[in-house]
Scaffold this motif. Structure first.
Motif, mmCIF file in Angstrom:
data_model
loop_
_atom_site.group_PDB
_atom_site.id
_atom_site.type_symbol
_atom_site.label_atom_id
_atom_site.label_comp_id
_atom_site.label_asym_id
_atom_site.label_seq_id
_atom_site.Cartn_x
_atom_site.Cartn_y
_atom_site.Cartn_z
ATOM 1 N N ARG A 113 -75.547 13.551 -6.203
ATOM 2 C CA ARG A 113 -76.943 13.740 -6.612
ATOM 3 C C ARG A 113 -77.013 13.837 -8.137
ATOM 4 O O ARG A 113 -77.234 14.909 -8.703
ATOM 5 C CB ARG A 113 -77.535 14.989 -5.956
ATOM 6 N N PRO A 114 -76.810 12.714 -8.811
ATOM 7 C CA PRO A 114 -76.767 12.757 -10.286
ATOM 8 C C PRO A 114 -78.079 13.209 -10.904
ATOM 9 O O PRO A 114 -78.076 13.898 -11.928
ATOM 10 C CB PRO A 114 -76.421 11.316 -10.675
ATOM 11 N N GLY A 115 -79.206 12.835 -10.293
ATOM 12 C CA GLY A 115 -80.492 13.245 -10.857
ATOM 13 C C GLY A 115 -80.672 14.750 -10.821
ATOM 14 O O GLY A 115 -81.048 15.376 -11.821
ATOM 15 N N LEU A 116 -80.381 15.346 -9.665
ATOM 16 C CA LEU A 116 -80.517 16.793 -9.527
ATOM 17 C C LEU A 116 -79.478 17.515 -10.374
ATOM 18 O O LEU A 116 -79.764 18.562 -10.966
ATOM 19 C CB LEU A 116 -80.374 17.188 -8.055
ATOM 20 N N THR A 117 -78.282 16.943 -10.457
ATOM 21 C CA THR A 117 -77.246 17.551 -11.301
ATOM 22 C C THR A 117 -77.687 17.567 -12.756
ATOM 23 O O THR A 117 -77.544 18.575 -13.453
ATOM 24 C CB THR A 117 -75.924 16.785 -11.157
ATOM 25 N N GLY A 118 -78.243 16.470 -13.235
ATOM 26 C CA GLY A 118 -78.708 16.419 -14.614
ATOM 27 C C GLY A 118 -79.859 17.366 -14.880
ATOM 28 O O GLY A 118 -80.018 17.865 -16.007
ATOM 29 N N GLU A 119 -80.665 17.630 -13.861
ATOM 30 C CA GLU A 119 -81.809 18.521 -14.021
ATOM 31 C C GLU A 119 -81.384 19.980 -14.089
ATOM 32 O O GLU A 119 -81.952 20.762 -14.854
ATOM 33 C CB GLU A 119 -82.774 18.313 -12.848
ATOM 34 N N ARG A 120 -80.383 20.372 -13.300
ATOM 35 C CA ARG A 120 -80.010 21.775 -13.205
ATOM 36 C C ARG A 120 -78.786 22.140 -14.050
ATOM 37 O O ARG A 120 -78.600 23.299 -14.399
ATOM 38 C CB ARG A 120 -79.745 22.150 -11.744
ATOM 39 N N PHE A 121 -77.913 21.164 -14.329
ATOM 40 C CA PHE A 121 -76.730 21.409 -15.154
ATOM 41 C C PHE A 121 -76.905 20.672 -16.479
ATOM 42 O O PHE A 121 -77.210 19.480 -16.498
ATOM 43 C CB PHE A 121 -75.467 20.886 -14.460
ATOM 44 N N CYS A 122 -76.701 21.368 -17.571
ATOM 45 C CA CYS A 122 -76.886 20.740 -18.878
ATOM 46 C C CYS A 122 -75.910 21.367 -19.873
ATOM 47 O O CYS A 122 -75.239 22.353 -19.572
ATOM 48 C CB CYS A 122 -78.324 20.901 -19.362
ATOM 49 N N ALA A 123 -75.842 20.774 -21.061
ATOM 50 C CA ALA A 123 -74.987 21.335 -22.104
ATOM 51 C C ALA A 123 -75.530 22.695 -22.536
ATOM 52 O O ALA A 123 -76.735 22.897 -22.614
ATOM 53 C CB ALA A 123 -74.924 20.372 -23.289
ATOM 54 N N ASP A 124 -74.617 23.602 -22.811
ATOM 55 C CA ASP A 124 -75.007 24.931 -23.270
ATOM 56 C C ASP A 124 -75.460 24.836 -24.724
ATOM 57 O O ASP A 124 -74.646 24.540 -25.609
ATOM 58 C CB ASP A 124 -73.810 25.881 -23.149
ATOM 59 N N PRO A 125 -76.741 25.068 -25.014
ATOM 60 C CA PRO A 125 -77.212 24.934 -26.396
ATOM 61 C C PRO A 125 -76.789 26.077 -27.302
ATOM 62 O O PRO A 125 -76.967 26.006 -28.517
ATOM 63 C CB PRO A 125 -78.739 24.915 -26.234
ATOM 64 N N PHE A 126 -76.202 27.132 -26.730
ATOM 65 C CA PHE A 126 -75.845 28.313 -27.512
ATOM 66 C C PHE A 126 -74.335 28.545 -27.569
ATOM 67 O O PHE A 126 -73.882 29.538 -28.127
ATOM 68 C CB PHE A 126 -76.514 29.557 -26.925
ATOM 69 N N GLY A 127 -73.565 27.650 -26.962
ATOM 70 C CA GLY A 127 -72.122 27.823 -26.941
ATOM 71 C C GLY A 127 -71.452 26.572 -26.417
ATOM 72 O O GLY A 127 -72.058 25.496 -26.319
ATOM 73 N N ASP A 128 -70.196 26.698 -26.037
ATOM 74 C CA ASP A 128 -69.431 25.564 -25.523
ATOM 75 C C ASP A 128 -69.673 25.385 -24.030
ATOM 76 O O ASP A 128 -70.077 26.304 -23.326
ATOM 77 C CB ASP A 128 -67.935 25.786 -25.779
#
Length: 929
Positions: free
Chosen positions: A696-711
């Protein structure tokens, strides 16, 4: 001298006051006569005090009079304070429902100068606008501490800004609105805000000491910036004056902007400690000062194109402090490794130590290592390759654990499937995960035609004598170890891919704090399809502990469960709060004490107050209670907090601080950190974040993302919470339509979708209802459907619906009731109005109830006693032919029936009997044998 009247009742939050300094002596009798003509008799008195006007005693005396409230019925009162230095103060206090600011000024001036007309009476403005002020928002807001009894006094904190700070009220209003918008992002328009803004000035050259700085009779101004009024002092019309806009803060937090020495600007926060904690009041001042510094000057204009979202309320240091609250107090010390490699170390260290206890079966670490290795070779022989998904559908047992370990040793990924699932759900999970092999003892496992179903014995045969060395594999720590399916809002479950390294990190993050080791005995209590089992299985085996398998039927009997904990010497117990409540109740009937030293709560919200009886029997020094928050997508657990007696007494919602290696952020809708103590969406980063959703790449991209405040990566949980100033997290429920029921995470939309797919159903709604707010065991799911004309005319249409959904949904997701409605109630926005859904009737009463002897009390003692117990649980319309499960029964209510039967001295009720004989008539016959 005129004697003051007794103190009238009044609301200080709605009273304001004006003090005028008189430079020459005044006749108290004349002033009293004038004041009585303008208001009501008896509201004026005078007093000579033994202090000079500037002495501390004189200052305290007039401050006390400025703070003395007056009731709305009287409207106003006045006192003349005469000092030893020949000066005097006239203090006039009024209720805003009778006198607004301008009317209060005119009333005071007319009392002193005699300017009021005598024939027509006072001008209409002098009686005020006649409307009461809105009440302050009674709900606690922002970052509460744990207040003690009576801790409701007003406290103050002060922040001084440098000289040259812009004192323009409009700029302060813009900054205040921006900050309040960040603190109260969920407040609907028109609701009373949780804070107010006050202004102090240097005087009014136009001689208007009583004017409201907010521009209206109550000092209100529009927008999220709340209420504004002013405390002013200075000289006007030749008189020194002081205006107090409210004698007590109207809001939980009131900010005053005023002048300090040397041209500085002072921000003062008046707050009630029982509603706003001291750190939060102080941080509000800091954020207000930063917002004022950053706010574009054009924000003061109503035509400004700028918005409050164009600038932040945090400076760099404050932003870092906020982010630091969501970091763990200790670093994570771990090395990314595969689960079977860590297990192999424990097996090599203690090969003869017992790893598993399954009723009469005992398995050592060496035996489990060898057995799982041979199973792994059998899986390889069956065509299982690195990264392949292997279904495991077995009853809770030692053999199940061996198969899970074998799948990992083979380099594959296990997909746990509960044998109790309906056939349609098993078929869907097998198809969605594209299984080619499933290890099961079911005779006819449903699935695609090319799915190969193998028993554990057959897998061993395929492996032959094999070798003691696991098969070679290229799988690494970053590869998936398992896929657990969670409920999905689209109507179908979704699989979560979790790597080996995450599980190893979870164990390493908790090992030292929980003192986990070889002397511990754990329980394998939960379904393998529930991620709590990941913690139980690998938490025990990767730390060298002993794992006790709890069969399903035994897990539903508090009496037997209690006996098992005692007999097996269990020290580490993992429980949902609902299950623990039944066990704790059973424990109170036993004279001895359990050997449990650590109880881990998870899976659903914990009412900490319910733990007080347990803490009476097991002090904190004897048994540690830990409340943990986590989700499948973040590897079981994220935070941990020890529940002390103090927290239990306060009913704390804290789930503690992040585990080492995990990070927590609470963000608003735009992805910005909210201030400490303010609610937002919980986001999780760090060592526990899963790989994503299976295919489910669409749902994965919606809920999992790069951490904007860390690694690394960050997961949006959809949970609502707030970080408190001490770094602990409070979990406040879900933001969407997802609920937790007896430890399972359930999307109500998934159930609604399955209902809507039933033939003849044109609309459906689903809600979670708790019939007893204090009892989690009474929680149930209720379904509502609208039927087509043809379907509505069929006999017992809900029976057909229930039969169909029972083939798709597992038992814990089945609605206890299905109610037919002519139409679903709607809100003005066209959404289902859940508050208008009617109460369902007695859950799923059998069609035969009420016919013949269906409702008649049976003649034999066992049937009569059982029927009485069931009617206490479900209602008086229950009959002897009604099914326990169709009435809305669940495993927790089944435990209650067993306990009630035992209390009445009836033959012992084996819960297996209730599953096999679900009606009163059938159960009574089985118990009588």
């Amino acid at each position: 001298m005129v004697t003051p009247p007794s103190q009238p009742p009044g609301n200080a939050r709605h009273c304001h006051a004006l003090r005028l300094r008189l430079g020459t002596p005044a006749d108290a009798g004349v002033l009293a006569e004038r004041f009585a003509r303008l208001t009501a008799p008896g509201g004026f008195w005078s007093e000579r005090v033994p202090f000079a006007s500037d002495d501390p005693g004189g200052v305290r005396r007039r401050a006390r009079e400025l703070a003395r409230p007056v009731g709305a019925g009287r409207g106003a009162r006045a006192v003349l304070i005469e000092y030893t230095d020949g000066r005097a103060d006239l203090v006039v206090v009024a209720h805003r429902a009778a006198f607004d600011g301008r009317s209060l000024r005119r009333l005071a001036a007319a009392t002193l100068d005699g300017a009021a007309p005598t024939d027509e009476g006072p001008p209409p403005a002098w009686t005020g606008n006649g409307t009461a002020l809105p009440e302050a928002d009674p709900a606690p807001v922002w970052g509460l501490g744990e207040p003690g009894p009576g801790d409701d006094a007003v406290a103050r904190c002060l922040l001084t800004l440098p000289a040259g700070t812009d004192p323009d009220p409009e700029r302060w209003r813009a900054a205040f609105a921006a900050v309040l918008g960040r603190y109260e992002p969920e407040k609907p328009p028109g609701r009373a805000p949780g804070a107010g803004l006050l202004f102090e000035s240097d005087g009014d050259p136009d001689g208007d000491p009583g004017g409201d700085s907010g521009g209206g009779p109550s000092g209100a101004f529009s927008g999220k910036s709340g209420r504004a009024s002013g405390r002013a002092s200075g000289r006007a019309s030749g008189r020194e004056w002081e205006y107090v806009p409210c004698q007590a803060p109207l809001h939980p937090l009131t900010i005053t902007v005023g002048r300090g020495p040397g041209g500085t600007v002072e921000l003062r926060a008046d707050h009630r400690p029982a509603r706003i904690s001291e750190p939060v009041a102080a941080q509000f001042l800091r954020h207000l000062a930063e917002a004022h510094r950053r706010a574009p000057g054009s924000l003061a204009s109503p035509d400004s194109p700028d918005t409050f979202d164009t600038f932040d309320i945090f400076d760099s240091a404050e932003r870092e402090r906020v982010l630091a609250l969501g970091r763990p107090p200790l670093p994570l010390r771990t090395t990314p490794r595969r689960i079977p490699d860590v297990f192999a170390e424990r097996a090599a260290e203690h090969p003869d130590a017992v790893a598993l206890l399954d009723e009469d079966t005992q398995v050592t670490y060496g035996e489990l290592d060898l057995s799982s290795t041979r199973l792994a070779h059998g899986l390889r022989a069956a065509g299982v390759a690195d990264g392949a998904l292997v279904g495991v559908c077995l009853e809770r047992s030692a053999e199940l654990v061996a198969v899970l370990l074998a799948v990992l040793k083979a380099g594959a990924v296990y997909v746990p499937l509960d044998p109790a699932y309906p056939a349609d759900r098993l078929a869907y999970l097998a198809e969605d995960s594209e299984l080619s092999v499933v290890v099961t003892t079911l005779d006819d496992f449903p699935g695609p035609p090319d799915l190969r179903a193998l028993t554990p014995d057959r897998v061993r045969e395929l492996g032959g004598d094999g070798t003691d060395t696991p098969p070679p594999t290229g799988a690494g720590p970053a590869d998936a170890a398992y896929v657990i399916y969670t409920s999905g809002s689209t109507g179908r479950p979704k699989g979560v891919l979790v790597p080996h390294a995450n599980v190893v990190a979870l164990v390493d993050a908790t090992r030292d704090d929980f003192a986990l080791g070889t002397t511990d005995v754990w329980t394998f209590f939960h379904s393998v399809a529930f991620d709590f089992s990941v913690w139980e299985i690998w938490g025990a085996l990767l730390t060298g502990g002993r794992l006790v398998v709890v069969p399903y039927w035994l897990s539903r009997s508090p009496e037997r469960m209690h006996r098992l904990l005692t007999d097996r010497g269990v020290t580490v117990l993992s429980q949902t709060p609902s299950a623990f409540a039944q066990l704790a109740q059973e424990d109170r009937t036993r004279p001895g004490r359990l050997p449990v030293r650590l109880v881990i709560f998870g899976g659903e919200p914990l009412d900490t107050r319910s733990l007080l009886p347990w803490l009476d029997r097991y002090p904190e020094s004897r048994c540690r209670l830990v409340n943990m928050f986590g989700i499948t997508e973040t590897t079981v657990h994220v935070t941990a907090g020890t529940v002390t007696r103090g927290l239990a007494l306060a009913g704390s919602k804290s789930v503690g601080r992040p585990l080492p290696g995990w990070r927590v952020y609470v963000l608003d809708e735009t992805g910005r950190p909210v201030p400490p103590g303010v609610a937002g969406e919980i986001h999780v980063s760090g060592a526990g974040v899963a790989l994503g959703y299976l295919r489910r790449p669409g749902l994965t991209g919606e809920r999992f993302c790069a951490d904007p405040f860390g690694d690394g990566r960050m997961y949006r949980t959809g949970d609502r919470g707030r970080l408190l100033p001490d770094g602990t997290l409070e979990h406040l429920g879900r933001l969407d339509n997802q609920v937790k029921l007896r430890g399972f995470r359930i999307e109500l939309d998934e159930i609604r979708s399955v209902l809507a797919e039933c033939p003849g159903v044109v609309a459906a709604a689903v809600t979670l209802r708790r019939t007893d707010p204090q009892d989690a065991a009474t929680s149930r799911i209720d379904g509502y459907v609208v039927l087509s004309g043809e379907a509505a005319t069929t006999a017992n249409p809900t029976a057909h619906i229930r039969e169909r959904i029972s083939r798709i949904l597992p038992d814990y997701m089945l609605p206890a009731t299905v109610t037919v409605l002519p139409a679903l109630p709607m809100t003005a926005h066209g959404k289902v109005d859940f508050s208008a859904l009617p109460e369902p009737g007695t859950p799923a009463a059998a069609a035969g109830a009420g016919v013949g002897d269906g409702l008649r009390a049976p003649e034999d003692d066992i049937s009569g006693a059982l029927l009485d117990v069931w009617r206490r649980l479900f209602g008086s319309t229950v009959g002897v032919s009604d099914s326990f499960w169709e009435l809305g029964g669940n495993s927790l209510l089944a435990m209650r029936i067993a306990a009630a039967v035992r209390e009445r001295g009836l033959p012992p009720l084996d819960l297996r009997m209730l599953y096999l004989h679900p009606t009163v008539r059938e159960l009574a016959a089985a118990m009588a044998v």
